[in-house]
Each structure stands twice: as C-alpha cells, then as structure tokens.
Enzyme design. Structure first.
Site, PDB file in Angstrom:
ATOM      1  N   LYS A 116       0.824  -1.215   0.000  1.00 44.34           N
ATOM      2  CA  LYS A 116       0.000   0.000   0.000  1.00 44.34           C
ATOM      3  C   LYS A 116       0.857   1.264   0.000  1.00 44.34           C
ATOM      4  CE  LYS A 116      -2.823  -3.110  -0.038  1.00 44.34           C
ATOM      5  NZ  LYS A 116      -3.313  -3.570  -1.346  1.00 44.34           N
ATOM      6  N   GLU A 200      -2.809   8.183   7.427  1.00 43.42           N
ATOM      7  CA  GLU A 200      -3.599   9.037   6.532  1.00 43.42           C
ATOM      8  C   GLU A 200      -4.589   9.840   7.360  1.00 43.42           C
ATOM      9  OE1 GLU A 200      -5.714   6.580   3.764  1.00 43.42           O
ATOM     10  OE2 GLU A 200      -3.939   6.122   2.580  1.00 43.42           O
ATOM     11  N   HIS A 235     -15.700  -5.357   6.504  1.00 46.92           N
ATOM     12  CA  HIS A 235     -14.911  -5.412   5.271  1.00 46.92           C
ATOM     13  C   HIS A 235     -15.348  -6.508   4.322  1.00 46.92           C
ATOM     14  CE1 HIS A 235     -12.552  -2.328   7.088  1.00 46.92           C
ATOM     15  NE2 HIS A 235     -12.289  -3.106   8.110  1.00 46.92           N
ATOM     16  N   ARG A 292      -7.108  -8.256  -9.797  1.00 49.67           N
ATOM     17  CA  ARG A 292      -7.821  -9.502 -10.128  1.00 49.67           C
ATOM     18  C   ARG A 292      -9.234  -9.175 -10.588  1.00 49.67           C
ATOM     19  NH1 ARG A 292      -8.641  -8.590  -4.643  1.00 49.67           N
ATOM     20  NH2 ARG A 292     -10.839  -8.222  -4.267  1.00 49.67           N
TER      21      ARG A 292
HETATM   22  C1  MV4 Z   1      -9.870   4.547   5.181  1.00 52.27           C
HETATM   23  C2  MV4 Z   1     -11.072   4.959   5.803  1.00 52.27           C
HETATM   24  C3  MV4 Z   1     -11.166   6.274   6.197  1.00 52.27           C
HETATM   25  N1  MV4 Z   1     -10.143   7.125   6.009  1.00 52.27           N
HETATM   26  N2  MV4 Z   1      -8.880   5.450   5.004  1.00 52.27           N
HETATM   27  C4  MV4 Z   1     -10.814  -0.113   5.013  1.00 52.27           C
HETATM   28  C5  MV4 Z   1     -10.167  -1.189   4.230  1.00 52.27           C
HETATM   29  C6  MV4 Z   1      -8.995  -0.571   3.601  1.00 52.27           C
HETATM   30  N3  MV4 Z   1      -8.817  -1.081   2.294  1.00 52.27           N
HETATM   31  C7  MV4 Z   1      -9.253   0.884   3.624  1.00 52.27           C
HETATM   32  N4  MV4 Z   1     -10.314   1.106   4.550  1.00 52.27           N
HETATM   33  C8  MV4 Z   1     -10.625   2.363   4.952  1.00 52.27           C
HETATM   34  N5  MV4 Z   1      -9.672   3.307   4.761  1.00 52.27           N
HETATM   35  C9  MV4 Z   1      -9.013   6.687   5.426  1.00 52.27           C
HETATM   36  N6  MV4 Z   1      -7.993   7.535   5.254  1.00 52.27           N
HETATM   37  C10 MV4 Z   1     -12.076   4.000   5.980  1.00 52.27           C
HETATM   38  C11 MV4 Z   1     -11.846   2.691   5.559  1.00 52.27           C
HETATM   39  C12 MV4 Z   1     -12.920   1.757   5.763  1.00 52.27           C
HETATM   40  C13 MV4 Z   1     -13.572   1.142   4.686  1.00 52.27           C
HETATM   41  C14 MV4 Z   1     -13.232   1.400   3.372  1.00 52.27           C
HETATM   42  C15 MV4 Z   1     -13.877   0.784   2.334  1.00 52.27           C
HETATM   43  C16 MV4 Z   1     -14.907  -0.107   2.592  1.00 52.27           C
HETATM   44  C17 MV4 Z   1     -15.263  -0.362   3.872  1.00 52.27           C
HETATM   45  C18 MV4 Z   1     -14.615   0.242   4.936  1.00 52.27           C
HETATM   46  C19 MV4 Z   1     -14.998  -0.033   6.247  1.00 52.27           C
HETATM   47  C20 MV4 Z   1     -14.350   0.567   7.287  1.00 52.27           C
HETATM   48  C21 MV4 Z   1     -13.297   1.448   7.047  1.00 52.27           C
END
Ligand code: MV4
Length: 510
Positions: A116, A200, A235, A292
């Site tokens: 990442k 972040e 998730h 994918r």
């Molecule tokens: C975040 C966020 C809020 N702010 N980044 C969750 C999985 C990972 N791939 C990234 N995720 C998140 N990143 C910042 N800067 C909130 C999430 C997040 C989330 C993102 C996509 C789908 C579901 C989620 C559930 C909880 C938190």
C-alpha cells in the site's frame, strides 16, 4: 491462441470461468480439494484434477501443486479467479516460469499494488489523488505524532502490507496514538509478517466506490464505470450496484480517467479495479488497486454489455482491446446480492451444511451465479458464498422491485442464509433514497436490533397489562402472535448481533 485453461479456483467463480471458456471454444479444466470432490465447478468442467486435502493451504493455496497440475494437463493458460492465489505475484511468476500464461497482470504490477505504501508513492508520482498522509513506514512514535499533528486528527493508521482493514486503527485524538500505533503494528506483524504502518487523514462516513478497468498488453487502457460497494460489514461486501446514485456523468468521467492513469502508472494489463474513498463532499481518493477479477464484476457486465472474463482471456492471448473508451456505453442499473450460508441469528457466522432444498430464482433481468446445487454439502473449509443474485433493469427503482421479486422466488433449505437481510435493505427507505456509506449496514442492523428490543418491551408491557387488567382474558395473551414467550428468544438473538462482533469474517478474501 489459448486452447486449454486451468481454473485455479472453486465455487461460483470457477463456474463463471468455465462458462467463458465454453463460449470461446476453450477447454476448461477444474481443480478440486477433497471437500470439493462433488462440487458444481468440477461437474461442469471438461476435466478435473485433485489437489489433495481440504484445507486451502494444502490445495487451492499450494502454488507448486497447482502449477504441476497445469503443466501435466497441458493447459496453456491459468485463470486464478478471486481470493486464493489470485493476487500472489510469486504464483504469477511460477506460472510464467512453467510456460503457462497467467490470466492477469504482470508480477511487477501485482507487487507494486500489493504494497500500500509503494502503491501510494507511485500514485502520487503520477498525479493520482491520495488521502493526505505519508507514504513510508513510520519509524517511531515521535515521527507518527508529528505527521498526525500536521495532518490533523482524526487520523487512520494503516498496514503497509495490508488491505481488507487488518492492521487499521482510527485515532481520534493525540492521547490515543501511542496504543493505537502499537496495536496496528502488532496486528500487521501477525497478519502479514510485516509490522510496517503508515498514516492518513481519516475520511469520515465515506463511500467505497470502485472503477473497473481493462488494459491490453499494447498500452491501451479503458474504464467501465463504477461500482458502489459501500454496503458491507466488517470489510465483507454484501450488496453492490452500478451505477452509483452518488456519481454523476462528470464525476464518473473524472474517476474513470484517474483510474486509467493509476493503471497506466504501473504498466497494468488485464482486468483490474481501482478502489476509491469518496467523501460526502464528493472528493475522491485512491485507496488501493485490486489486481484480479472481482466478486461483483457481474453488475459491470450487465450495465456495459462487456463480458469481463472473455476480455481477460482475449487480453492474455495478446489481443488488442476491441472497444475504445468512446465505445463504452452505460445502460440501465444492476444490483448484486451476495447470498451466503450464514446465520443471521448468530452474528452472521458461517452456517455450512447440506442443502436439502434449493429453489433458484429466474425470469426477466435475473442472473444467478451459483456454485451450489440441491443435495450438495457446503464445506466448512472455505468462504461460505453460495451464489450471487444479480438483477438488471432500466432504472434503480425497477431493479429493486425485480430483486425483491427474485428473492421471494428463492428458497434454500437445510442451512441458514442471509437472504432475509436483502429484503430488509431493499425495503429500507434510506437505501431507496441512496443514503448509503460504509457505516450503512451497521446502522441498519443496529436499528433492527433496537426495533426488536422495543417490540419486546411493548410485548412484555402488554402482557403485564393483560394480566393485571381484570377485563382481559388469559387467552388473548396465549394466542398473541408476538407474545412474550415466542419473541423473548428472538430478541436475545437479534440483540447479540449488535453486541458481539464477528472475527471469522475478517479472514475472508475479497
Ligand atoms: C480509510 C477509511 C477512512 N479514512 N482510510 C478499510 C479497508 C482498507 N482497504 C481501507 N479502509 C478504509 N480506509 C481513510 N484515510 C475507511 C476505511 C474503511 C472502509 C473502506 C472501504 C470499505 C469499507 C470500509 C470499512 C471501514 C473502514
């Protein structure tokens, strides 16, 4: 020319790939573990080979076994599906070394996107908007505190090797930073064997919207619009749709262009997905790229008319993209429901077992991608996805009606499923108004649990009044369909949904 494809996966996605092969005159070859000896994907393939014992580590995740079978059966290409080895660059490399074309991007692209922090560095270099933050592993608490202060709280700590939320921590204020950092680092170390963490700015109540891209091996890249994936729990996506009611033509074009830029930046080829967080004020930020085919690809296929799996195969065969960006047309609306074998009365824990009765929906605008059949026993060893029910219609309102109709036609007997949850979502006024973000499902299930609780209190009060009220007869209590005795256990069960959290879900892929 590709004549024979080894499908290194199971369940509905293996069957989806079998279908693409058949339509293209390619021989589809299945692999299976002990638990999948009688699986539907094995029955539908032209040939099938055993990988060994049921645990994924000894079968679908064993690189050497899978590559050996691919060589021995004479496959010239391999489709990894999703999950399992699909995003494993070492596996893609092992295929190449064995002279088998991996249907996906190069190991190099996979490696960049797999980290990442590396992905963030590349994206920033190529002008792809990222959430404000740092793109290097944090060296110390002091460094973390300094960067967090510069960004401004709340901040999000994330695992460099991460994805899927593991090793992620929301930090609301400076006092929480030290313990959150330690927790994120040790969780990342345990999950990925790498404790690197970065920071972040935390985007609050965002949406999760992703762009499908296709890139050939000659430098041509296009996007196929967005998928709204905000409806998830822990998730794990539950329902996805295309288009997103939050995205207008201008935003789609902008996000699509950025997604193409992101893919081009790493020399990407084949199908891929660029994930974005979209804030309430419609700013969007690169999150990660999935290298994918995704579970939810059918919604994009339905609104664009593009067969993504056939495209993947043609791209792997060296063909040029047969469609230009200006040829991509979006029409209608599609929504996918992921039907899982899980128990809604037990925090949606997996509920595998024998399917004693299966009634499948069909009819106008209905697509069912299923990996199961009546009489089959859903194994405990893997993700309990049974089928994806996807509906297509001219507009969102009609898709919702169509899905509700199809859900009513569907019946799965012998095991618990999450089918009732989709009725709840599709009938929810908030969903119908498009008021969704990543917290939507938590709010919905909390309100349902609270509803049950209120009903229970009302029922108890009514019962009490009836007993105290001399004019009331005992019969009216006994025969009350929502009476206290029946509903007490239901209330306890739904209250548990809220109060407990489910770890098993975190281990699922995709
Ligand atoms: C975040 C966020 C809020 N702010 N980044 C969750 C999985 C990972 N791939 C990234 N995720 C998140 N990143 C910042 N800067 C909130 C999430 C997040 C989330 C993102 C996509 C789908 C579901 C989620 C559930 C909880 C938190």
């Amino acid at each position: 020319m590709i004549q024979k494809i080894l499908i290194a996966n199971r369940g509905e996605i293996a069957l989806r790939i079998v279908r693409a092969c058949r339509e293209m005159g390619i021989i589809p070859v299945a692999v299976y573990s002990e638990a999948d000896r009688a699986a539907l994907h094995v029955r539908m393939a032209a040939e099938a080979y055993s990988l060994g014992a049921s645990p994924a580590l000894e079968s679908y995740l064993d690189i050497e076994k899978v590559v050996t079978v691919a060589k021995r059966c004479g496959a010239d290409a391999l489709h990894p599906g999703y999950g399992f080895l699909s995003e494993n660059a070492d596996f893609a490399e092992a295929c190449a070394n064995a002279g088998i074309k991996f249907i996906g991007p190069s190991p190099k692209s996979m490696r960049i996107m797999g980290s990442k922090t590396r992905a963030r560095q590349e994206m920033e270099k190529h002008g792809v908007p990222c959430v404000p933050g740092n793109s290097q592993a944090l060296e110390s608490f002091e460094e973390a505190a300094q960067i967090a202060q510069n960004i401004g709280y709340p901040v999000m700590l994330k695992a460099a090797a991460g994805g899927g939320g593991k090793g992620m921590r929301l930090v609301r204020e400076p006092q929480e930073l030290r313990s959150a950092l330690e927790a994120a680092q040790s969780e990342s170390q345990r999950a990925f064997g790498d404790g690197s963490v970065y920071i972040e700015e935390a985007i609050l109540n965002p949406r999760h919207i992703e762009i499908q891209i296709l890139a050939d091996e000659h430098g041509n890249t296009i996007h196929l619009g967005e998928r709204e994936c905000s409806i998830q729990r822990r998730h794990q996506k539950v329902l996805e749709e295309s288009p997103s009611s939050f995205v207008d033509v201008a935003l789609r074009n902008k996000m699509g262009e950025v997604a193409v830029q992101a893919a081009s930046a790493v020399g990407y080829s084949n199908a891929g997905t660029v994930e974005f967080l979209v804030s309430q004020d419609k700013n969007f930020y690169f999150l990660e790229m999935n290298t994918r085919l995704q579970v939810e690809h059918p919604v994009t296929e339905l609104v664009t008319g593009v067969d993504l799996v056939q495209m993947q195969i043609r791209i792997a065969a060296g063909e040029r993209l047969p469609v230009r960006q200006e040829d991509v047309n979006f029409r209608g609306h599609a929504i996918e429901c992921r039907i899982y074998a899980e128990d809604p009365d037990n925090q949606y824990f997996p509920s595998p077992g024998k399917i004693t009765l299966l009634q499948e929906p069909s009819g106008p605008g209905i697509r069912l991608d299923s990996g199961v059949y009546e009489g089959w026993t859903v194994p405990v060893d893997y993700d309990p996805l049974l089928a994806k029910l996807t509906a297509y219609a001219e507009n969102r309102e009609q898709v919702v009606s169509r899905l509700l109709r199809a859900l009513d036609e569907m019946f799965v007997g012998g095991i618990q499923t999450n089918i009732a949850l989709f009725r709840r979502i599709l009938n929810d006024p908030g969903f119908r108004e498009g008021k969704i973000d990543i917290e939507y499902l938590n709010r919905l299930t909390a309100s349902v649990a609270a509803d049950h609780q209120h009903n229970e209190i009302a029922a108890l009060a009514a019962g009490l009044f009836a007993v105290l009220d001399e004019t009331s007869s005992r019969d009216s209590i006994m025969h009350d369909p929502v009476g206290p005795i029946v509903s007490a256990s239901r209330w306890k069960r739904s209250a548990k949904i809220e109060s407990l959290q489910w770890q098993a879900n975190d281990d699922r892929q995709n």
